[in-house]
Design a protein around this motif. Structure first.
Motif, PDB file in Angstrom:
ATOM      1  N   THR A 107     -15.416  14.175 -12.932  1.00  0.00           N
ATOM      2  CA  THR A 107     -14.367  13.355 -12.299  1.00  0.00           C
ATOM      3  C   THR A 107     -13.300  14.264 -11.690  1.00  0.00           C
ATOM      4  O   THR A 107     -12.841  14.040 -10.559  1.00  0.00           O
ATOM      5  CB  THR A 107     -13.733  12.392 -13.336  1.00  0.00           C
ATOM      6  N   MET A 108     -12.940  15.307 -12.422  1.00  0.00           N
ATOM      7  CA  MET A 108     -11.951  16.261 -11.890  1.00  0.00           C
ATOM      8  C   MET A 108     -12.495  16.950 -10.636  1.00  0.00           C
ATOM      9  O   MET A 108     -11.753  17.191  -9.679  1.00  0.00           O
ATOM     10  CB  MET A 108     -11.598  17.306 -12.948  1.00  0.00           C
ATOM     11  N   ALA A 109     -13.799  17.257 -10.634  1.00  0.00           N
ATOM     12  CA  ALA A 109     -14.392  17.912  -9.458  1.00  0.00           C
ATOM     13  C   ALA A 109     -14.298  16.989  -8.245  1.00  0.00           C
ATOM     14  O   ALA A 109     -13.990  17.434  -7.131  1.00  0.00           O
ATOM     15  CB  ALA A 109     -15.845  18.292  -9.749  1.00  0.00           C
ATOM     16  N   ALA A 110     -14.554  15.696  -8.449  1.00  0.00           N
ATOM     17  CA  ALA A 110     -14.461  14.735  -7.335  1.00  0.00           C
ATOM     18  C   ALA A 110     -13.012  14.638  -6.851  1.00  0.00           C
ATOM     19  O   ALA A 110     -12.749  14.562  -5.644  1.00  0.00           O
ATOM     20  CB  ALA A 110     -14.973  13.371  -7.780  1.00  0.00           C
ATOM     21  N   ILE A 111     -12.071  14.658  -7.784  1.00  0.00           N
ATOM     22  CA  ILE A 111     -10.648  14.574  -7.408  1.00  0.00           C
ATOM     23  C   ILE A 111     -10.227  15.833  -6.651  1.00  0.00           C
ATOM     24  O   ILE A 111      -9.556  15.742  -5.615  1.00  0.00           O
ATOM     25  CB  ILE A 111      -9.778  14.369  -8.672  1.00  0.00           C
ATOM     26  N   ALA A 128      -6.969  13.658 -20.014  1.00  0.00           N
ATOM     27  CA  ALA A 128      -6.436  14.688 -19.105  1.00  0.00           C
ATOM     28  C   ALA A 128      -5.116  14.288 -18.464  1.00  0.00           C
ATOM     29  O   ALA A 128      -4.516  15.112 -17.776  1.00  0.00           O
ATOM     30  CB  ALA A 128      -7.464  15.005 -18.025  1.00  0.00           C
ATOM     31  N   GLY A 129      -4.688  13.034 -18.637  1.00  0.00           N
ATOM     32  CA  GLY A 129      -3.417  12.498 -18.135  1.00  0.00           C
ATOM     33  C   GLY A 129      -2.708  13.310 -17.064  1.00  0.00           C
ATOM     34  O   GLY A 129      -3.012  13.207 -15.878  1.00  0.00           O
ATOM     35  N   ASP A 130      -1.773  14.152 -17.506  1.00  0.00           N
ATOM     36  CA  ASP A 130      -0.931  14.896 -16.562  1.00  0.00           C
ATOM     37  C   ASP A 130      -1.752  15.871 -15.716  1.00  0.00           C
ATOM     38  O   ASP A 130      -1.448  16.090 -14.545  1.00  0.00           O
ATOM     39  CB  ASP A 130       0.140  15.693 -17.329  1.00  0.00           C
ATOM     40  N   VAL A 131      -2.792  16.465 -16.328  1.00  0.00           N
ATOM     41  CA  VAL A 131      -3.631  17.431 -15.597  1.00  0.00           C
ATOM     42  C   VAL A 131      -4.343  16.701 -14.444  1.00  0.00           C
ATOM     43  O   VAL A 131      -4.407  17.197 -13.311  1.00  0.00           O
ATOM     44  CB  VAL A 131      -4.653  18.092 -16.562  1.00  0.00           C
ATOM     45  N   MET A 132      -4.828  15.495 -14.721  1.00  0.00           N
ATOM     46  CA  MET A 132      -5.540  14.758 -13.677  1.00  0.00           C
ATOM     47  C   MET A 132      -4.579  14.244 -12.600  1.00  0.00           C
ATOM     48  O   MET A 132      -4.872  14.338 -11.404  1.00  0.00           O
ATOM     49  CB  MET A 132      -6.331  13.593 -14.296  1.00  0.00           C
ATOM     50  N   ALA A 137      -2.341  14.647  -7.003  1.00  0.00           N
ATOM     51  CA  ALA A 137      -1.222  14.955  -6.093  1.00  0.00           C
ATOM     52  C   ALA A 137      -1.553  16.174  -5.230  1.00  0.00           C
ATOM     53  O   ALA A 137      -1.257  16.196  -4.039  1.00  0.00           O
ATOM     54  CB  ALA A 137       0.041  15.197  -6.908  1.00  0.00           C
ATOM     55  N   ARG A 138      -2.212  17.167  -5.853  1.00  0.00           N
ATOM     56  CA  ARG A 138      -2.529  18.419  -5.149  1.00  0.00           C
ATOM     57  C   ARG A 138      -3.580  18.202  -4.067  1.00  0.00           C
ATOM     58  O   ARG A 138      -3.470  18.692  -2.963  1.00  0.00           O
ATOM     59  CB  ARG A 138      -3.061  19.404  -6.195  1.00  0.00           C
ATOM     60  N   SER A 139      -4.614  17.429  -4.401  1.00  0.00           N
ATOM     61  CA  SER A 139      -5.758  17.318  -3.484  1.00  0.00           C
ATOM     62  C   SER A 139      -5.577  16.191  -2.471  1.00  0.00           C
ATOM     63  O   SER A 139      -6.295  16.129  -1.482  1.00  0.00           O
ATOM     64  CB  SER A 139      -7.039  17.052  -4.278  1.00  0.00           C
TER      65      SER A 139
END
Ligand code: NDP
Length: 383
Positions: A107-111, A128-132, A137-139
């Motif tokens: 999921t993180m890779a897709a984000i 992963a809350g804040d990390v995700m 926001a970054r991507s």
């Protein structure tokens, strides 16, 4: 034509998504489909939808997948890296529907790739809350909530300012054991816990629904998706599952989203977003339903929502620990190793121990998850 990848294609959300794609075949190109170990079923779907790539999470199933796809020209990959490869392939929309924290890395890779992600995999966001949310926001990725409650809130918030929201109410069916006494709950079997009155879902989320941990996970999910503050997030038991959630504004207006208890409605709203599409779901017949009822949650018999609220308030590693302990506990309950009421107890005991530092990146979250699983597994008593 739009392109789509489905992570967790062989599951309940995967099947509902593919049902909608099947009915609108010319509009979609299927890029990647994934499963854990159901290689034959995955290969069948990959052939039917003419996917580019099929991935199994369990590497020991890769040879079966390769054999089942031989001559099709569809690429087969496996293991954690295979799932990430599937999520990294360019697609307009990625449906994240793997169950559990196992879905976090893909999921993180897709984000990280950007584009739109229809998020069903609530455990990933809880852990992963804040990390995700920082990665979103970054991507510049767009997160479309699939969970029916969050999808309802997303629809009710449309165009409004968070500052105008007085509170958000997540509705909960209360699950199949809602009216059981504490003593009856202790003896509940997996078959009884899975028999959800309104929704047909995978085994893990069905048990979560019976313990009310599903609502706890959803509270943390809502905390990250809709930043109005924990004190403005409420839970209301509504056994008919007709109202999927509500947003109350500061002028006194409450907007609610209603619909049949069929995940294809929420999934369709993500597939067509920002437009609408047809679904085969029967419309609501409110005259036939007659009455809707509402109750406050009972946190004595179902302590999971309290545990989740406390974990969200504590922040840092607490939500990831809560989620990991719950996954271990639900799996142990489904194996017949622990009683139904031990699920919340095991989560509480795991959270009571000293917590690791707040995770700052994906690897940190995975380390917290692994450590919490190990702690929870050690605490498990043999049946
Ligand atoms: P299912 O158990 O039906 O399906 C899970 C999917 O994930 C399957 O494709 C399964 O593959 C795959 N999977 C399981 N474990 C792994 C793993 N370790 N690595 C890679 N893939 C894995 O789950 P649901 O469809 O019910 O739920 C999926 C997610 O959506 C969950 O997070 C759930 O909370 C959420 N959700 C579900 C709803 C529902 O109505 N079902 C409603 C709202 C949210 P395989 O078949 O090979 O085991």
């Amino acid at each position: 034509m739009r392109s789509i990848s489905i992570l967790g294609a062989t599951g309940s959300i995967g099947a509902s998504t593919l049902d909608l794609i099947r009915r609108n075949r010319p509009e979609w190109r299927v890029v990647a489909l994934t499963a854990n170990c159901q290689a034959a079923e995955l290969a069948k779907l990959a052939r039917e939808f003419d996917a580019e790539l099929a991935a199994v999470g369990d590497e020991s199933c890769l040879s079966d997948l390769r054999e089942a796809l031989s001559g099709s020209g569809i690429e087969a990959v496996g293991g954690a890296a295979g799932l990430v490869e599937a999520a990294t392939r360019e697609a307009d929309l990625t449906v994240a529907a793997i169950v559990g924290c196992a879905g976090l890395a893909p999921t993180m890779a897709a984000i990280e790739r950007g584009g739109a992600v229809a998020l069903a995999n609530k455990e990933a966001l809880v852990s992963a809350g804040d990390v995700m949310t920082a990665a979103v926001a970054r991507s510049g990725a767009v997160l479309l909530p699939v969970d029916s409650e969050h999808n309802a809130i997303f629809q009710c918030l449309d165009g409004n300012d968070f500052a105008d929201v007085r509170c958000i109410t997540l509705t909960a069916s209360g699950g199949p054991l809602r009216l059981w006494t504490a003593e009856q709950l202790r003896a509940a079997t997996p078959a009884q816990a899975i028999a959800h009155p309104n929704w047909s879902m995978g085994a893990k989320i069905s048990v979560d629904s019976a313990t009310m941990m599903n609502k706890g996970l959803e509270l943390i999910e809502a905390f990250h998706l809709f930043p109005v503050g924990l004190d403005r997030l409420r839970i209301l038991v509504h056994p008919q599952s007709v109202i999927h959630s509500m947003v109350e504004y500061r002028d006194g207006s409450t907007l609610a989203q209603l619909g049949p208890s069929d995940m294809r409605v929420a999934i369709a709203s993500c597939l067509a977003w920002p437009q609408r599409m047809d679904t085969p779901c029967a419309p609501l017949d409110l005259a036939a339903i007659g009455e809707l009822s509402f109750f406050g949650p009972d946190e004595e018999r179902f302590p999971a929502t309290r545990l989740a609220r406390e974990a969200a308030a504590a922040g840092g590693a607490a939500p990831a620990v809560l989620n990991a302990a719950n996954e271990v506990a639900v799996a142990a309950f489904l194996r017949g190793q622990i009683a139904f009421t031990d699920i919340s107890s095991l989560v509480a005991q795991t959270l009571d121990r000293e917590l690791p530092p707040a995770p700052r990146c994906l690897d940190d979250v995975l380390a917290v998850d692994a450590e919490a699983r190990a702690r929870a597994s050690q605490t498990l008593e043999p049946a």
